[in-house]
Design an enzyme around this catalytic site. Sequence first.
Site, PDB file in Angstrom:
ATOM      1  N   GLU A 152       0.846  -1.195   0.000  1.00 18.61           N
ATOM      2  CA  GLU A 152       0.000   0.000   0.000  1.00 18.61           C
ATOM      3  C   GLU A 152       0.882   1.247   0.000  1.00 18.61           C
ATOM      4  O   GLU A 152       1.954   1.270   0.602  1.00 18.61           O
ATOM      5  CB  GLU A 152      -0.883  -0.005   1.252  1.00 18.61           C
ATOM      6  CG  GLU A 152      -1.823   1.182   1.368  1.00 18.61           C
ATOM      7  CD  GLU A 152      -2.669   1.133   2.632  1.00 18.61           C
ATOM      8  OE1 GLU A 152      -3.772   1.715   2.618  1.00 18.61           O
ATOM      9  OE2 GLU A 152      -2.236   0.524   3.624  1.00 18.61           O
TER      10      GLU A 152
ATOM     11  N   LYS B 222      -9.546   1.308  -2.707  1.00 19.94           N
ATOM     12  CA  LYS B 222      -9.774   0.745  -1.377  1.00 19.94           C
ATOM     13  C   LYS B 222     -11.201   1.020  -0.899  1.00 19.94           C
ATOM     14  O   LYS B 222     -11.650   2.166  -0.840  1.00 19.94           O
ATOM     15  CB  LYS B 222      -8.763   1.354  -0.412  1.00 19.94           C
ATOM     16  CG  LYS B 222      -8.782   0.795   0.992  1.00 19.94           C
ATOM     17  CD  LYS B 222      -7.657   1.456   1.814  1.00 19.94           C
ATOM     18  CE  LYS B 222      -7.554   0.903   3.210  1.00 19.94           C
ATOM     19  NZ  LYS B 222      -6.434   1.561   3.953  1.00 19.94           N
TER      20      LYS B 222
ATOM     21  N   CYS C 213      -5.094  -3.372   2.676  1.00 20.16           N
ATOM     22  CA  CYS C 213      -4.895  -3.119   4.099  1.00 20.16           C
ATOM     23  C   CYS C 213      -6.140  -3.360   4.952  1.00 20.16           C
ATOM     24  O   CYS C 213      -6.504  -4.494   5.211  1.00 20.16           O
ATOM     25  CB  CYS C 213      -4.343  -1.706   4.293  1.00 20.16           C
ATOM     26  SG  CYS C 213      -3.515  -1.468   5.899  1.00 20.16           S
TER      27      CYS C 213
END
Length: 278
Positions: A43, A118, A159
């Site tokens: 990330e 995301k 994440c």
Amino acid sequence: MSNLPIALIQTRTPASPAAGLAHVEPLVRQAAAGGAKLILTPEATNFLIQDRAARDAVLAEADRDATVIGLRALARELGVWLLIGSAIVRSGHEGDERAANRSILVDDQGEVVATYDKLHVYDVDLPTGERWRESAAVRPGDGAVVADTPWGKLGLTICYDIRFPQLHRALAKAGAAMIAVPAAFTVPTGEAHWETLLRARAIETGAYILAPAQAGTHEDGRRTWGRSTVVAPWGEVIAKLDHDEPGVLYAELDLEAVEKARSAVPQLTHDRAFALPS
């Protein structure tokens, strides 16, 4: 081709896209020289900056970001597939100044074949006193993504998404044999939860979990956990960097293990409708 040689890149990304590229490029070259055909970075591969004004000063569209441009050229030069775990880029949504936290899958010709923004942004107050409000700077995405590769389907997450098993189950049911989890985990949550979450998602989905991580103390002062990890479909850790220094983690994926795990425990076919608790 059943067996796939891969590499995860563990970075300590600096605070500008040019510096980010200079940091990650030699690690990608090392991974390719080691035989990896699919290489994954963490990330925020292009930069890590907490200060909003400083971030906005270097923020660019994905096709103008120095790290993204450089890594696309590198994939073409080296003849490898490369997942830019994420780049912080302009979202492209008019009227919303927040960035996108975007995974970018690049083929061996340097072409972008899939992107994913995301879904779950990191808004938490940790017991240590750390407070994070990713939603203030990042516009969440609105759709899951499974991408085709020469070796099988790759599900994309980033994440904090790791804490949402329903996303990973949806990716697996859409055919993902591998699920990428590029991350910049905090130290407290990494120490407590990182490996447990990765192994749980592998067991639940019968997929390989590929988790390249940011690591160590960064220019902007944040600390990240590291410990990049590969988990096999039965839940066993098959490769891990047991530290928070930059480096390259190699693994070989036996993609037949995906079908073996899913045949042994066919949980992806056993969904039942149920009434929600009142």
